[in-house]
Scaffold this active site. Structure first.
Site, short mmCIF file in Angstrom:
data_model
loop_
_atom_site.label_atom_id
_atom_site.label_comp_id
_atom_site.label_asym_id
_atom_site.label_seq_id
_atom_site.Cartn_x
_atom_site.Cartn_y
_atom_site.Cartn_z
N GLY A 100 0.02 5.43 -4.29
CA GLY A 100 -0.59 6.71 -4.65
C GLY A 100 0.02 7.85 -3.86
O GLY A 100 0.38 8.91 -4.42
N ASP A 129 0.84 -1.21 0.00
CA ASP A 129 0.00 0.00 0.00
C ASP A 129 0.87 1.25 0.00
O ASP A 129 2.00 1.23 0.47
CB ASP A 129 -0.91 -0.04 1.24
CG ASP A 129 -2.05 0.96 1.14
OD1 ASP A 129 -2.33 1.46 0.03
OD2 ASP A 129 -2.67 1.24 2.18
N GLY A 130 0.29 2.32 -0.50
CA GLY A 130 0.97 3.62 -0.42
C GLY A 130 1.57 4.10 -1.74
O GLY A 130 2.26 5.13 -1.76
N HIS A 146 2.71 3.20 -8.87
CA HIS A 146 2.63 1.76 -9.18
C HIS A 146 3.89 1.32 -9.94
O HIS A 146 4.44 0.26 -9.66
CB HIS A 146 1.39 1.45 -10.01
CG HIS A 146 0.10 1.82 -9.31
ND1 HIS A 146 -0.13 1.53 -7.99
CD2 HIS A 146 -1.04 2.45 -9.76
CE1 HIS A 146 -1.33 1.96 -7.65
NE2 HIS A 146 -1.90 2.52 -8.70
N LEU A 200 11.04 -21.00 -3.96
CA LEU A 200 9.97 -20.13 -3.45
C LEU A 200 8.69 -20.23 -4.28
O LEU A 200 8.75 -20.23 -5.51
CB LEU A 200 10.47 -18.68 -3.48
CG LEU A 200 9.48 -17.61 -3.03
CD1 LEU A 200 9.36 -17.60 -1.51
CD2 LEU A 200 9.93 -16.22 -3.50
N ARG A 228 -11.39 2.06 -9.35
CA ARG A 228 -10.41 3.13 -9.64
C ARG A 228 -10.59 3.65 -11.08
O ARG A 228 -11.18 2.96 -11.91
CB ARG A 228 -9.00 2.59 -9.46
CG ARG A 228 -8.79 2.19 -8.02
CD ARG A 228 -7.35 1.90 -7.72
NE ARG A 228 -7.24 1.69 -6.29
CZ ARG A 228 -6.14 1.90 -5.59
NH1 ARG A 228 -5.05 2.31 -6.18
NH2 ARG A 228 -6.13 1.69 -4.29
N GLU A 255 -12.11 -4.88 -5.27
CA GLU A 255 -12.61 -3.50 -5.12
C GLU A 255 -11.85 -2.52 -6.02
O GLU A 255 -12.32 -1.41 -6.29
CB GLU A 255 -12.48 -3.03 -3.66
CG GLU A 255 -13.43 -3.70 -2.68
CD GLU A 255 -12.88 -4.98 -2.07
OE1 GLU A 255 -11.67 -5.26 -2.26
OE2 GLU A 255 -13.65 -5.74 -1.44
N ARG A 278 -0.60 9.19 -10.05
CA ARG A 278 -0.68 8.00 -9.20
C ARG A 278 0.01 6.78 -9.83
O ARG A 278 0.67 6.00 -9.15
CB ARG A 278 -2.15 7.63 -8.94
CG ARG A 278 -2.89 8.58 -8.05
CD ARG A 278 -4.34 8.11 -7.90
NE ARG A 278 -4.41 6.73 -7.46
CZ ARG A 278 -4.24 6.34 -6.21
NH1 ARG A 278 -4.01 7.22 -5.26
NH2 ARG A 278 -4.32 5.07 -5.89
N ARG A 282 -5.47 -2.05 8.75
CA ARG A 282 -6.60 -2.80 8.21
C ARG A 282 -6.09 -4.04 7.50
O ARG A 282 -4.95 -4.05 7.04
CB ARG A 282 -7.34 -1.97 7.14
CG ARG A 282 -8.14 -0.83 7.62
CD ARG A 282 -9.03 -0.31 6.48
NE ARG A 282 -8.27 0.33 5.43
CZ ARG A 282 -7.89 1.60 5.45
NH1 ARG A 282 -8.20 2.37 6.48
NH2 ARG A 282 -7.21 2.11 4.44
C1 FPP Z 1 -1.86 0.18 -3.35
O1 FPP Z 1 -1.44 1.51 -3.41
C2 FPP Z 1 -1.30 -0.62 -4.42
C3 FPP Z 1 -2.02 -1.21 -5.39
C4 FPP Z 1 -3.47 -1.14 -5.48
C5 FPP Z 1 -1.38 -1.96 -6.47
C6 FPP Z 1 -0.10 -2.64 -6.19
C7 FPP Z 1 0.61 -2.79 -7.46
C8 FPP Z 1 1.93 -2.72 -7.67
C9 FPP Z 1 2.93 -2.60 -6.60
C10 FPP Z 1 2.49 -2.75 -9.04
C11 FPP Z 1 2.02 -3.88 -9.88
C12 FPP Z 1 2.42 -5.18 -9.33
C13 FPP Z 1 3.07 -6.11 -10.03
C14 FPP Z 1 3.43 -7.41 -9.40
C15 FPP Z 1 3.49 -5.90 -11.38
P1 FPP Z 1 -2.53 2.68 -3.48
O2 FPP Z 1 -2.63 3.08 -4.91
O3 FPP Z 1 -3.80 2.24 -2.86
O4 FPP Z 1 -1.82 3.77 -2.63
P2 FPP Z 1 -2.53 4.94 -1.77
O5 FPP Z 1 -3.28 4.27 -0.67
O6 FPP Z 1 -1.37 5.74 -1.27
O7 FPP Z 1 -3.42 5.71 -2.71
#
Ligand code: FPP
Length: 275
Positions: A38, A35-36, A52, A146, A86, A82, A48, A209
């Site tokens: 964004g 998470d994080g 990623h 793994l 987005r 969910e 945003r 959470r």
């Molecule tokens: C949450 O951050 C992250 C996600 C919803 C996506 C996670 C995806 C990646 C790390 C990249 C793709 C993965 C692979 C394996 C290629 P958020 O956008 O909810 O952050 P925020 O809470 O700060 O808005």
């Protein structure tokens, strides 16, 4: 045999953290809520999706480190049921990044003997994404190191509902009209059937959470929450999480090993004095 030289440079922070880890008591399965992304992007005045993109470097480092530590399983939460809410552009970029990651990373997964398995409602993803996932899964199927599970179009409640439906199919097909369902039978129908439950759940970016992640499987997991945002999460932070994990007592609802004997001794002493 874990090769420590591949895990930390001499004199580095990672090396000093690694020294604090008991390699005989590593978690076998680590699950991560990434998470994080964004917030990472926002703090740099970037769109945003750049968060990623940056998060992929963390995925790469953490998966490789997990393999070098010879962990059994790592499960990353990449896209929830969910997350379709987005903006379309963000969803499309995430899917594009996933495909790009799989294409670029397959050779490394093979080199590191990593088996890749997607979990979730994979049939709900775009056919081009499904094709890439299937290809990576098939190519790595015989690897014995793994297990890298990636949760996509995943929801913990959705998994439980899907499990119930799978159980109903089994009961029908095997004509098990009098079956009594127990936890083991239920577990055998989860997406993660045959995979040990996570010992450690890591969540980045500070929220407290579980966000509908592996709801059944994390029943006894230790939870480590760090304020570090996913794109900044590196080997050092994984080591910190493992050190935190090793500082916990895992009792699975019981008591500490020594405590049980103390209690029995106390009871018998009380019994003796009553005689
Ligand atoms: C949450 O951050 C992250 C996600 C919803 C996506 C996670 C995806 C990646 C790390 C990249 C793709 C993965 C692979 C394996 C290629 P958020 O956008 O909810 O952050 P925020 O809470 O700060 O808005």
């Amino acid at each position: 045999m874990i090769d420590l030289r591949k895990l930390a440079e001499p004199g580095s922070i990672e090396e000093s953290l690694l020294e604090k880890i008991d390699l005989n008591r590593l978690p076998r399965h680590i699950a991560v809520i990434m998470d994080g992304n964004g917030r990472w992007a926002k703090s740099r005045r970037l769109p945003r999706v750049e968060g990623h993109r940056a998060g992929i470097a963390s995925v790469r480092e953490i998966v490789e480190t997990a393999a070098r530590l010879e962990l059994g399983v790592i499960t990353l939460y990449a896209f929830s049921v969910e997350n379709w809410k987005r903006p379309r552009f963000e969803v499309a970029t995430l899917m594009m990044l996933l495909k790009e990651y799989l294409r670029k990373e397959l050779a490394t997964l093979m080199e590191n003997n990593i088996r890749f398995v997607p979990i979730g409602r994979i049939e709900g993803l775009d056919p081009s994404v499904q094709r890439e996932l299937r290809y990576a899964e098939e190519q790595t199927a015989k690897n014995t190191g793994l297990l890298f599970q990636i949760a996509l179009n995943y929801g913990g409640r959705a998994e439980i509902v899907d499990t119930v439906n799978r159980i109903m199919t089994t009961l029908r097909e095997k004509e098990m009209t009098d079956a009594v369902i127990d936890e083991a039978f239920f577990g055998d129908h989860l997406y993660t059937a045959n995979v040990d439950d996570p010992d450690l759940l890591i969540r980045t970016s500070g929220e407290l959470r579980v966000s509908n992640f592996l709801l059944w499987q994390i029943a006894y997991a230790e939870i480590h929450v760090t304020k570090v945002l996913w794109p900044d999460f590196r080997k050092q932070h994984l080591f910190e999480a493992i050190i935190d994990f090793q500082s916990r007592e895992r009792r699975y609802g019981g008591v500490e090993p020594g405590e049980q004997e103390m209690f029995v001794e106390q009871q018998s002493a009380e019994g003796d004095s009553e005689k």
